[in-house]
Design a protein around this motif. Structure first.
Motif, short mmCIF file in Angstrom:
data_model
loop_
_atom_site.label_atom_id
_atom_site.label_comp_id
_atom_site.label_asym_id
_atom_site.label_seq_id
_atom_site.Cartn_x
_atom_site.Cartn_y
_atom_site.Cartn_z
N ASN A 108 0.72 -1.28 -0.13
CA ASN A 108 -0.07 -0.02 0.07
C ASN A 108 0.73 1.47 -0.02
OD1 ASN A 108 -2.61 1.18 -0.23
ND2 ASN A 108 -2.61 1.61 1.99
N ALA A 144 -3.84 -1.27 -8.26
CA ALA A 144 -4.70 -1.83 -7.34
C ALA A 144 -4.30 -3.18 -6.95
CB ALA A 144 -6.01 -1.94 -7.89
N ARG A 147 -5.21 -3.86 -3.22
CA ARG A 147 -6.40 -4.17 -2.79
C ARG A 147 -6.93 -5.53 -3.29
NH1 ARG A 147 -9.99 -0.09 -1.82
NH2 ARG A 147 -9.34 2.06 -1.90
N HIS A 171 -13.78 -3.13 -8.81
CA HIS A 171 -13.98 -3.11 -7.47
C HIS A 171 -15.15 -2.50 -6.75
CE1 HIS A 171 -9.82 -4.26 -6.07
NE2 HIS A 171 -9.26 -4.01 -7.36
N SER A 176 -13.35 -7.83 -6.43
CA SER A 176 -12.03 -7.19 -5.68
C SER A 176 -11.03 -7.86 -6.08
CB SER A 176 -12.57 -7.25 -4.34
OG SER A 176 -12.61 -8.45 -3.84
#
Length: 178
Positions: A108, A144, A147, A171, A176
């Protein structure tokens, strides 16, 4: 020394993400970007969750921002936020008048950016990406992934999408692991 420099580059990317977000939220120069996001049905919650921002069209916004923060031009060049035009002997903001998508690693951390031109802009390529830097290798990052990593591991399934907005839409639709 190398680890300290990388930590500083991560910090610059996190802080510039917040700076671009603030411009998108508050600046009149970002009206077209906000309209585009609304047209694509990406509301404020989604924009905030994915850290989207806006780089204004002026040549030296990040340069001035970096100076206020105490970051040297050389460090901002290493981060990929600035670029050098050797022919003209000048340094300028790499991203101008673009919707900004922070690119994060699986932990992240913001490593880089992808900047999208807005509809009606005829400047060549639709997306401009950060160059490779000490913290960013294009071949090692998927947009992403931060995620999608856990759902991918849990389901042992992966869906790949071409564009950032398509990934965000997946998402938002509950897919996801894209």
């Amino acid at each position: 020394g190398e680890e300290a420099r990388k930590d500083l580059l991560y910090r610059i990317h996190e802080e510039s993400t917040r700076f671009y977000q603030e411009i998108l939220q508050k600046s009149r120069t970002a009206e077209a970007a906000r309209a585009y996001l609304k047209d694509r049905q990406l509301g404020p919650e989604v924009v905030e969750a994915f850290g989207l921002g806006y780089a204004p069209g002026q040549q030296d916004v990040i340069l001035r921002w970096g100076e206020k923060k105490g970051y040297s031009q050389e460090l901002l060049l290493q981060s990929g936020l600035l670029a050098r035009d050797d022919e003209r002997g000048r340094i300028y903001d790499r991203f101008r008048d673009r919707l900004m998508f922070p690119v994060r690693d699986a932990s992240n951390r913001v490593l880089a950016f992808s900047g999208r031109i807005l509809p009606g802009d005829e400047r060549g390529s639709k997306y401009l990406n950060s160059p490779e830097t000490p913290i960013f290798r294009k071949s090692r990052v998927l947009y992403a992934l931060d995620r999608a990593r856990k759902p991918m591991i849990d389901t042992r399934t992966c869906v790949l999408c071409e564009g950032q907005i398509d990934v965000i839409a997946c998402h938002e639709a509950g897919i996801s692991f894209a």
